[in-house]
Design a protein around this motif. Structure first.
Motif, PDB file in Angstrom:
ATOM      1  N   PRO A 123      36.933   8.087  19.349  1.00  0.00           N
ATOM      2  CA  PRO A 123      36.796   6.847  20.128  1.00  0.00           C
ATOM      3  C   PRO A 123      37.804   5.773  19.729  1.00  0.00           C
ATOM      4  O   PRO A 123      38.261   4.998  20.571  1.00  0.00           O
ATOM      5  N   ALA A 124      38.167   5.719  18.444  1.00  0.00           N
ATOM      6  CA  ALA A 124      39.171   4.744  18.023  1.00  0.00           C
ATOM      7  C   ALA A 124      40.520   5.057  18.644  1.00  0.00           C
ATOM      8  O   ALA A 124      41.256   4.152  19.061  1.00  0.00           O
ATOM      9  N   GLY A 125      40.848   6.337  18.725  1.00  0.00           N
ATOM     10  CA  GLY A 125      42.108   6.733  19.341  1.00  0.00           C
ATOM     11  C   GLY A 125      42.144   6.416  20.821  1.00  0.00           C
ATOM     12  O   GLY A 125      43.202   6.087  21.370  1.00  0.00           O
ATOM     13  N   ALA A 126      41.006   6.508  21.497  1.00  0.00           N
ATOM     14  CA  ALA A 126      40.967   6.250  22.940  1.00  0.00           C
ATOM     15  C   ALA A 126      41.336   4.808  23.272  1.00  0.00           C
ATOM     16  O   ALA A 126      41.825   4.521  24.365  1.00  0.00           O
ATOM     17  N   LEU A 127      41.097   3.886  22.329  1.00  0.00           N
ATOM     18  CA  LEU A 127      41.372   2.473  22.577  1.00  0.00           C
ATOM     19  C   LEU A 127      42.569   1.963  21.785  1.00  0.00           C
ATOM     20  O   LEU A 127      42.740   0.750  21.630  1.00  0.00           O
ATOM     21  N   VAL A 128      43.401   2.861  21.284  1.00  0.00           N
ATOM     22  CA  VAL A 128      44.596   2.412  20.570  1.00  0.00           C
ATOM     23  C   VAL A 128      45.570   1.779  21.549  1.00  0.00           C
ATOM     24  O   VAL A 128      45.656   2.178  22.716  1.00  0.00           O
ATOM     25  N   LEU A 129      46.276   0.766  21.101  1.00  0.00           N
ATOM     26  CA  LEU A 129      47.227   0.076  21.962  1.00  0.00           C
ATOM     27  C   LEU A 129      48.437   0.971  22.217  1.00  0.00           C
ATOM     28  O   LEU A 129      49.136   1.348  21.274  1.00  0.00           O
ATOM     29  N   PRO A 130      48.730   1.352  23.471  1.00  0.00           N
ATOM     30  CA  PRO A 130      49.887   2.216  23.761  1.00  0.00           C
ATOM     31  C   PRO A 130      51.180   1.411  23.725  1.00  0.00           C
ATOM     32  O   PRO A 130      51.801   1.121  24.750  1.00  0.00           O
ATOM     33  N   ALA A 131      51.621   1.059  22.528  1.00  0.00           N
ATOM     34  CA  ALA A 131      52.715   0.098  22.370  1.00  0.00           C
ATOM     35  C   ALA A 131      54.027   0.603  22.958  1.00  0.00           C
ATOM     36  O   ALA A 131      54.772  -0.162  23.584  1.00  0.00           O
ATOM     37  N   THR A 132      54.336   1.885  22.750  1.00  0.00           N
ATOM     38  CA  THR A 132      55.613   2.402  23.235  1.00  0.00           C
ATOM     39  C   THR A 132      55.665   2.401  24.755  1.00  0.00           C
ATOM     40  O   THR A 132      56.675   2.011  25.356  1.00  0.00           O
ATOM     41  N   SER A 133      54.589   2.836  25.407  1.00  0.00           N
ATOM     42  CA  SER A 133      54.594   2.846  26.876  1.00  0.00           C
ATOM     43  C   SER A 133      54.626   1.424  27.422  1.00  0.00           C
ATOM     44  O   SER A 133      55.292   1.150  28.440  1.00  0.00           O
ATOM     45  N   ILE A 134      53.948   0.494  26.756  1.00  0.00           N
ATOM     46  CA  ILE A 134      53.987  -0.902  27.201  1.00  0.00           C
ATOM     47  C   ILE A 134      55.384  -1.479  27.028  1.00  0.00           C
ATOM     48  O   ILE A 134      55.907  -2.187  27.903  1.00  0.00           O
ATOM     49  N   CYS A 158      48.019  -5.467   9.925  1.00  0.00           N
ATOM     50  CA  CYS A 158      49.213  -5.509  10.779  1.00  0.00           C
ATOM     51  C   CYS A 158      48.854  -5.303  12.253  1.00  0.00           C
ATOM     52  O   CYS A 158      49.447  -5.930  13.143  1.00  0.00           O
ATOM     53  N   PHE A 159      47.894  -4.425  12.524  1.00  0.00           N
ATOM     54  CA  PHE A 159      47.438  -4.248  13.900  1.00  0.00           C
ATOM     55  C   PHE A 159      46.880  -5.557  14.457  1.00  0.00           C
ATOM     56  O   PHE A 159      47.149  -5.929  15.603  1.00  0.00           O
ATOM     57  N   ALA A 160      46.106  -6.259  13.648  1.00  0.00           N
ATOM     58  CA  ALA A 160      45.511  -7.517  14.100  1.00  0.00           C
ATOM     59  C   ALA A 160      46.587  -8.561  14.386  1.00  0.00           C
ATOM     60  O   ALA A 160      46.551  -9.240  15.425  1.00  0.00           O
ATOM     61  N   LEU A 161      47.558  -8.702  13.489  1.00  0.00           N
ATOM     62  CA  LEU A 161      48.617  -9.694  13.679  1.00  0.00           C
ATOM     63  C   LEU A 161      49.484  -9.357  14.894  1.00  0.00           C
ATOM     64  O   LEU A 161      49.880 -10.248  15.658  1.00  0.00           O
ATOM     65  N   GLY A 162      49.794  -8.066  15.071  1.00  0.00           N
ATOM     66  CA  GLY A 162      50.593  -7.656  16.227  1.00  0.00           C
ATOM     67  C   GLY A 162      49.887  -7.942  17.537  1.00  0.00           C
ATOM     68  O   GLY A 162      50.528  -8.322  18.530  1.00  0.00           O
ATOM     69  N   THR A 163      48.577  -7.765  17.567  1.00  0.00           N
ATOM     70  CA  THR A 163      47.805  -8.029  18.779  1.00  0.00           C
ATOM     71  C   THR A 163      47.844  -9.510  19.141  1.00  0.00           C
ATOM     72  O   THR A 163      48.017  -9.876  20.314  1.00  0.00           O
ATOM     73  N   VAL A 164      47.702 -10.357  18.130  1.00  0.00           N
ATOM     74  CA  VAL A 164      47.760 -11.802  18.375  1.00  0.00           C
ATOM     75  C   VAL A 164      49.122 -12.190  18.958  1.00  0.00           C
ATOM     76  O   VAL A 164      49.209 -12.962  19.926  1.00  0.00           O
ATOM     77  N   LEU A 181      59.483  -8.110  19.189  1.00  0.00           N
ATOM     78  CA  LEU A 181      58.023  -8.111  19.180  1.00  0.00           C
ATOM     79  C   LEU A 181      57.480  -6.698  19.019  1.00  0.00           C
ATOM     80  O   LEU A 181      56.609  -6.438  18.162  1.00  0.00           O
ATOM     81  N   PHE A 182      57.980  -5.755  19.803  1.00  0.00           N
ATOM     82  CA  PHE A 182      57.439  -4.402  19.749  1.00  0.00           C
ATOM     83  C   PHE A 182      57.911  -3.640  18.508  1.00  0.00           C
ATOM     84  O   PHE A 182      57.262  -2.680  18.101  1.00  0.00           O
ATOM     85  N   PHE A 183      59.008  -4.055  17.917  1.00  0.00           N
ATOM     86  CA  PHE A 183      59.397  -3.477  16.635  1.00  0.00           C
ATOM     87  C   PHE A 183      58.299  -3.726  15.599  1.00  0.00           C
ATOM     88  O   PHE A 183      57.880  -2.811  14.878  1.00  0.00           O
ATOM     89  N   PHE A 184      57.808  -4.959  15.517  1.00  0.00           N
ATOM     90  CA  PHE A 184      56.781  -5.285  14.535  1.00  0.00           C
ATOM     91  C   PHE A 184      55.416  -4.726  14.930  1.00  0.00           C
ATOM     92  O   PHE A 184      54.620  -4.358  14.058  1.00  0.00           O
ATOM     93  N   ILE A 185      55.139  -4.652  16.241  1.00  0.00           N
ATOM     94  CA  ILE A 185      53.852  -4.085  16.663  1.00  0.00           C
ATOM     95  C   ILE A 185      53.762  -2.607  16.305  1.00  0.00           C
ATOM     96  O   ILE A 185      52.718  -2.116  15.877  1.00  0.00           O
ATOM     97  N   ARG A 186      54.883  -1.876  16.454  1.00  0.00           N
ATOM     98  CA  ARG A 186      54.864  -0.435  16.196  1.00  0.00           C
ATOM     99  C   ARG A 186      55.057  -0.088  14.727  1.00  0.00           C
ATOM    100  O   ARG A 186      54.888   1.078  14.350  1.00  0.00           O
ATOM    101  N   LEU A 187      55.396  -1.062  13.917  1.00  0.00           N
ATOM    102  CA  LEU A 187      55.629  -0.796  12.496  1.00  0.00           C
ATOM    103  C   LEU A 187      54.422  -0.147  11.820  1.00  0.00           C
ATOM    104  O   LEU A 187      54.566   0.890  11.159  1.00  0.00           O
ATOM    105  N   PRO A 188      53.200  -0.700  11.946  1.00  0.00           N
ATOM    106  CA  PRO A 188      52.057  -0.024  11.318  1.00  0.00           C
ATOM    107  C   PRO A 188      51.711   1.309  11.964  1.00  0.00           C
ATOM    108  O   PRO A 188      51.186   2.210  11.298  1.00  0.00           O
ATOM    109  N   MET A 189      52.015   1.461  13.261  1.00  0.00           N
ATOM    110  CA  MET A 189      51.707   2.719  13.939  1.00  0.00           C
ATOM    111  C   MET A 189      52.510   3.877  13.366  1.00  0.00           C
ATOM    112  O   MET A 189      52.026   5.009  13.310  1.00  0.00           O
ATOM    113  N   THR A 190      53.734   3.601  12.946  1.00  0.00           N
ATOM    114  CA  THR A 190      54.567   4.664  12.386  1.00  0.00           C
ATOM    115  C   THR A 190      54.058   5.148  11.039  1.00  0.00           C
ATOM    116  O   THR A 190      54.436   6.231  10.590  1.00  0.00           O
TER     117      THR A 190
END
Length: 395
Positions: free
Chosen positions: A110-121, A176-182, A21-30
């Motif tokens: 402000p967008a950065g302040a609300l980014v999903l901290p995927a690695t820490s999660i 990809c961010f939207a799909l990963g969040t779902v 799950l987190f592999f695909f969530i972090r894919l767009p972040m990279t």
């Protein structure tokens, strides 16, 4: 070296699903850093320093927001926080290709302040699932999968940017961010082990934020400063020689080297400390500047030694921070670690970008290593200091 530690980790219920799950969530972040740099430099006609400022605004926002996001996760759970952060990120990246530079720069914070901290999660979830004796292997495996994301994400984004347009690449990141969040909200993995006793009272920060923990955070900052500076210098070096289309392959070589180092780190019984690993990472990148301007494959080979220490540094730092933080504030502690890494990334982009703009790409590698050593020196001093107050016992 035995792979048995990895087999034990993967046998734990829920670990395989979590890692996939987190592999695909972090894919767009990279893919965000290089894609945004190419967009600002190529489509908006700005310099590397100005591109670095946008990256800095995004990273500064996430560095400020990550501890708060972690604290909210500790209090309200993963699902509602993920929904808000994921929606914000999706909207920002879908809008990015249509924004002029001043608006993009203003919206990045402000967008950065609300980014999903995927690695820490991800590491908080692994801490909840995996017993303490297997956590180093779990964090190493997570770092290896993160490197695998870096093999695919930036290469795909650069291919879309160069073959189609940066609009296609940035819009794809938003989708990809939207799909990963779902997916994350659907699975809703645990953030604490069921056997952990957690009191309702949150311990004061002064009791658990010790000099040793601050030193670990500085190690993370310095490592990411060096890594983002190396990445930016690599892009500049390839662009200067007209070989920017090879960027994805060069980054893939770097990621394979990092993954190889991570495999060894997670399999051996004892490894180097985070500080020593980080010093290796920074020292070995300095001479890479000597091959800047040569063919891309020579540059890729020169980047292998420093990247062997990449995944081990990140995994060992996460292990140390997790061991120093009580379960009640683990989300906040991992948020601080995420903030530290983003601070390093945010500071590295404009500083190394400024060096490249006023000298040559080769000096970018040297600057990344030397600044990283500065972080290491401060961290070493903090680690030698005794804590003024004892850290809180695990609750």
């Amino acid at each position: 070296m035995s792979l048995q530690p990895y087999r034990r980790v993967l046998a734990v219920p829920g670990v395989r699903t979590t890692m996939l799950l987190f592999f695909f969530i972090r894919l767009p972040m990279t893919a965000t850093g290089l894609t945004l740099t190419l967009h600002v430099v190529t489509d908006l006609g700005r310099g590397y320093g100005e591109a670095g400022l946008v990256g800095t605004a995004t990273m500064l926002g996430s560095a400020l927001g990550a501890p708060l996001v972690g604290r909210v996760i500790d209090r309200y759970g993963l699902r509602p926080v993920s929904a808000v952060c994921g929606l914000t990120s999706a909207v920002f990246w879908l809008a990015t290709p249509h924004l002029p530079y001043p608006v993009l720069l203003a919206a990045a914070l402000p967008a950065g302040a609300l980014v999903l901290p995927a690695t820490s999660i991800a590491r908080q979830v692994l801490t909840a699932l995996v017993p303490p004796e297997s956590r180093r292997s779990a964090y190493s495996l997570d770092s290896i999968l993160l490197e695998t994301s870096y093999m695919a994400g930036p290469g795909a984004a650069i291919a879309l940017s160069t073959q189609l347009s940066s609009t296609a690449a940035l819009s794809g990141i938003g989708v990809c961010f939207a799909l990963g969040t779902v997916a994350l909200c659907w699975f809703n993995p645990p953030i604490r082990h069921e056997a952990e006793t957690v009191t309702a009272e949150r311990p004061p920060m002064r009791e658990w934020v010790t000099p040793r923990l601050v030193g670990a955070l500085l190690v993370a900052s310095g490592a990411l400063f060096c890594l983002i500076g190396t990445e930016l210098a690599t892009l500049a070096a390839l662009r200067a020689t007209g070989e920017v289309t090879w960027t994805g392959l060069v980054i893939a070589v770097m990621c394979v080297a990092s993954a190889a180092g991570g495999i060894v780190h997670g399999a051996v019984r004892r490894s180097l400390s985070p500080l020593r690993l980080m010093v290796l990472l920074t020292v070995l990148v300095i001479p890479v500047g000597l091959v800047a301007g040569l063919p891309w494959w020579l540059l890729a080979l020169a980047l292998v030694p420093t990247n062997l220490a990449c995944a081990p540094t990140l995994a060992s730092t996460a292990e140390e921070v997790t061991g120093l933080a009580p379960p009640r504030v683990r989300g906040e502690a991992m948020g601080l670690l995420d903030a530290a890494t983003r601070f390093g990334m945010g500071a590295g982009s404009p500083v190394i970008g400024f060096v490249i703009d006023h000298t040559a790409p080769g000096w970018g590698f040297a600057a990344a290593g030397l600044f990283g050593l500065g972080f290491a020196a401060v961290a070493a001093g903090l680690r030698r200091r005794p804590a003024s107050t004892a850290a809180v016992a695990v609750r």
